[in-house]
Scaffold this motif. Sequence first.
Motif, PDB file in Angstrom:
ATOM      1  N   GLN A 188      49.500  30.943  42.079  1.00 49.79           N
ATOM      2  CA  GLN A 188      49.736  29.622  41.486  1.00 49.79           C
ATOM      3  C   GLN A 188      49.252  29.563  40.039  1.00 49.79           C
ATOM      4  O   GLN A 188      49.897  28.959  39.184  1.00 49.79           O
ATOM      5  N   ALA A 189      48.114  30.183  39.777  1.00 51.29           N
ATOM      6  CA  ALA A 189      47.573  30.169  38.413  1.00 51.29           C
ATOM      7  C   ALA A 189      48.505  30.889  37.442  1.00 51.29           C
ATOM      8  O   ALA A 189      48.633  30.499  36.276  1.00 51.29           O
ATOM      9  N   ALA A 190      49.173  31.957  37.921  1.00 54.89           N
ATOM     10  CA  ALA A 190      50.063  32.730  37.048  1.00 54.89           C
ATOM     11  C   ALA A 190      51.434  32.076  36.899  1.00 54.89           C
ATOM     12  O   ALA A 190      52.134  32.308  35.913  1.00 54.89           O
ATOM     13  N   ASP A 191      51.815  31.215  37.852  1.00 57.32           N
ATOM     14  CA  ASP A 191      53.136  30.580  37.845  1.00 57.32           C
ATOM     15  C   ASP A 191      53.146  29.390  36.892  1.00 57.32           C
ATOM     16  O   ASP A 191      53.201  28.219  37.290  1.00 57.32           O
ATOM     17  N   THR A 192      53.110  29.667  35.610  1.00 50.84           N
ATOM     18  CA  THR A 192      53.043  28.603  34.592  1.00 50.84           C
ATOM     19  C   THR A 192      54.339  27.803  34.525  1.00 50.84           C
ATOM     20  O   THR A 192      54.353  26.653  34.084  1.00 50.84           O
ATOM     21  N   SER A 193      55.453  28.405  34.946  1.00 50.67           N
ATOM     22  CA  SER A 193      56.736  27.683  34.932  1.00 50.67           C
ATOM     23  C   SER A 193      56.897  26.788  36.151  1.00 50.67           C
ATOM     24  O   SER A 193      57.862  26.025  36.235  1.00 50.67           O
ATOM     25  N   GLN A 194      55.941  26.893  37.084  1.00 54.65           N
ATOM     26  CA  GLN A 194      55.949  26.097  38.323  1.00 54.65           C
ATOM     27  C   GLN A 194      57.281  26.208  39.071  1.00 54.65           C
ATOM     28  O   GLN A 194      57.814  25.241  39.604  1.00 54.65           O
ATOM     29  N   GLU A 202      54.612  36.346  33.439  1.00 56.63           N
ATOM     30  CA  GLU A 202      53.829  35.701  34.492  1.00 56.63           C
ATOM     31  C   GLU A 202      53.246  36.752  35.438  1.00 56.63           C
ATOM     32  O   GLU A 202      52.106  36.628  35.888  1.00 56.63           O
ATOM     33  N   GLU A 205      50.226  38.312  33.817  1.00 52.16           N
ATOM     34  CA  GLU A 205      49.035  37.478  33.940  1.00 52.16           C
ATOM     35  C   GLU A 205      48.461  37.554  35.359  1.00 52.16           C
ATOM     36  O   GLU A 205      47.244  37.562  35.551  1.00 52.16           O
TER      37      GLU A 205
END
Length: 766
Positions: A188-194, A202, A205
Amino acid sequence: QDSERPGLVLSGDDQDVLLMQKGTMMRKVRSKNWKKLRYFRLKEDGMTVWHARQNILKCHKCIIISISDVETVRNGHESEVLRSLAEEFPLEQGFTIVFHGRRSNLDLVANSVEEAQIWMKGLQLLVDFVTNMDQQERLDQYRWRGWDCVNNRGDKNQDGRMSFHEVQRLLRLMNVEMEQEHAFQLFQAADTSQSDTLEGQEFIEFYKALTKRVEVLELFGNFSADGQKLTLLEFVDFLQEEQKEGDHASDLALELIDRHEPSESGKLRHVLSMDGFLSYLYSKDGDIFNPSCLPIYQDMTQPLNHYYINSSHNTYLVGDQLCGQSSVEGYIRALKRGCRCVEVDVWDGPSGEPVVYHGHTLTSRILFKEVVATLAQYAFQTSDYPVILSLENHCSFEQQEIIAHHLTEILGDQLLSTTLDGQLPTQLPSPEELQKKILVKGKKLSTLEEDLEEEEELETELEGEQEPELEPQFESETQELSPRSKDKNEKKSKAILCPSLSALVIYTKTVSFYNFTHSREHYRFYELSSFSETKAKNLIKETGNEFVQHNAWQLSRVYPSGLRTDSSNYNPQEFWNAGCQMGPSVAMNVQTAGLEMDIYDGLFRQNGGCGYVLKPEFLRDTHSSFHPERPISPFKAQTLQIQVISGQQLPKVDKTKEGSIVDPLVRVEIFGVRPDTTRQETSYVENNGFNPYWGQTLCFHLLVPELAMLRFLVKDYNWTSRNDFIGQYTLPWTCMQQGYRHIHLLSKDGTSLHPASLFVHICMLE
């Protein structure tokens, strides 16, 4: 996202690399009768070549070649295999990919000369690029290679994105079993594009979060007042207290900050960030192997017999000793890895040309003159220090003359054919004095004294315009020194040593060994004897101190038992303990990987890899009281404490089983004098080869640390069978750095397993 991807920046002059990325069919060649069409393509990262039976490249169906594993690229004329196909294909269409370590070469034939040139120039460009990459660039490339693997193995539906389910599968592929909740938090922290998926940057990261080093963060916090940076004084404290850097720590701290701190403002303020600290620990500066031991740092002006000399046995073999292949490639590999003594078994060949092979076996044969030409080309590419050609001569008188002719004509000025200054020496010359020289080791009809006296008489006769009567003198000398030839007329030609070949033996004359008293009373410093490993072991047990004294003034050679038909090696350590030097001494089958070659490579990793390592002082003294079986060091015994802290990104043992994850343990082995030779190991960490943590301390007490070799061995625990090899690293005690250090692991054949490493703390106590 791929725009952020590090890699080779192509210019208009790099069209070769672009063409390689389109892929092509080429012939893969193993022998004259084994030629298969294969599809080769350079991946977009510029770091990987894939090849398969057809142009459908999937990870599980193709062979992957990492550019970092490639040493160089050679043209077809330099390959024995490709030369054997000269009637089928122009040699200009062929080329050879040469790998680091003991991995076999890859011979290829392109569809045209132009295509071969594209691949040769393109591959060499990439090899040069990778060679010049720094540690951070290598790590970044590894991360992106992981993303490529994801696209082909982790990304099941091949949409270029990873769902959390695919991430869980990837973790197993990456050799780690992680709690689902923790893995989901990182995802979840790496999924910046949600988007509930990861792609490109991603994933990078996510990978960085996986590789976060808690133990290093804790260490950093112990010395950092604010937990954000190390000031210059804080870093100096760390270098002095933990790394044992001594009085030069202040100057060293400035150098290290300048070298490893990524931010320019940090460099200007003389502070080290967490990223800079980790970069230092993971670099050569933070390596367990002392950087000051990497260049040539030893005194190279002492006599040859004062050094251990990197040597090989049956150098011509690239297979087993009964029916393996003989090849000049064996000499190329040995010389390029720093070997300074190579063996040549030479026999009568057809058409008057001597051949090299393992006598009375089914090994293939190569021409002696090709071996000599290979020596001329490769002898001094890795090291300028002298090469000893150990000549096992089984030839008739006539073909011995051909041997002498080839040595003289092909080697030219490289061949040492007289004493350095024309005068009789009182001890063996030094590696420094013999730079760029090839010495012939073998039997000799006379002594150096007689040779020099004869030269003086010849000069006198020539000055008096008298005809020298050389032939009768050689005849009587030969008759006198080869009495058995009088009784066996049918073997006369093979019993007599050719004078022209005898004359090329200068400082390395072979003589039979009877006992140490006989050697002291009858032999000279430039005469040397060979010992079987069994004979040498018995001498060490019975008369170890005399053996040490013998090796302090004369060279000796220990060769593997004839029973080792599998080309296995003996452990060289016990012979080094007695001061045995070279091959004439500790002669190894360098084509065979394993513990013995790990120890051998570990010793010669130091001193610039030049092939010569200075023996400890107590092994260079002709009056030494040292006995390898009852050792008392003239120096102090020491205690070694090794805390095995953690491991990083260990490779999988069985890559064919998707769900298999290693259970790693670390074994520390010490090889030295018999009382010091021991081993201890950690417990195993279950289901984690990605970032295992041990935190265990092992303690060793050594009587003679100057002779000790340390081997760090990582194994995959398996209670049903012997633990499987994962990686190793071996080094001399004298080259070990104290403090918090990384150990960069090597494979069975001695090549890098980057980025696999161990993190340890080393402490030496008196």
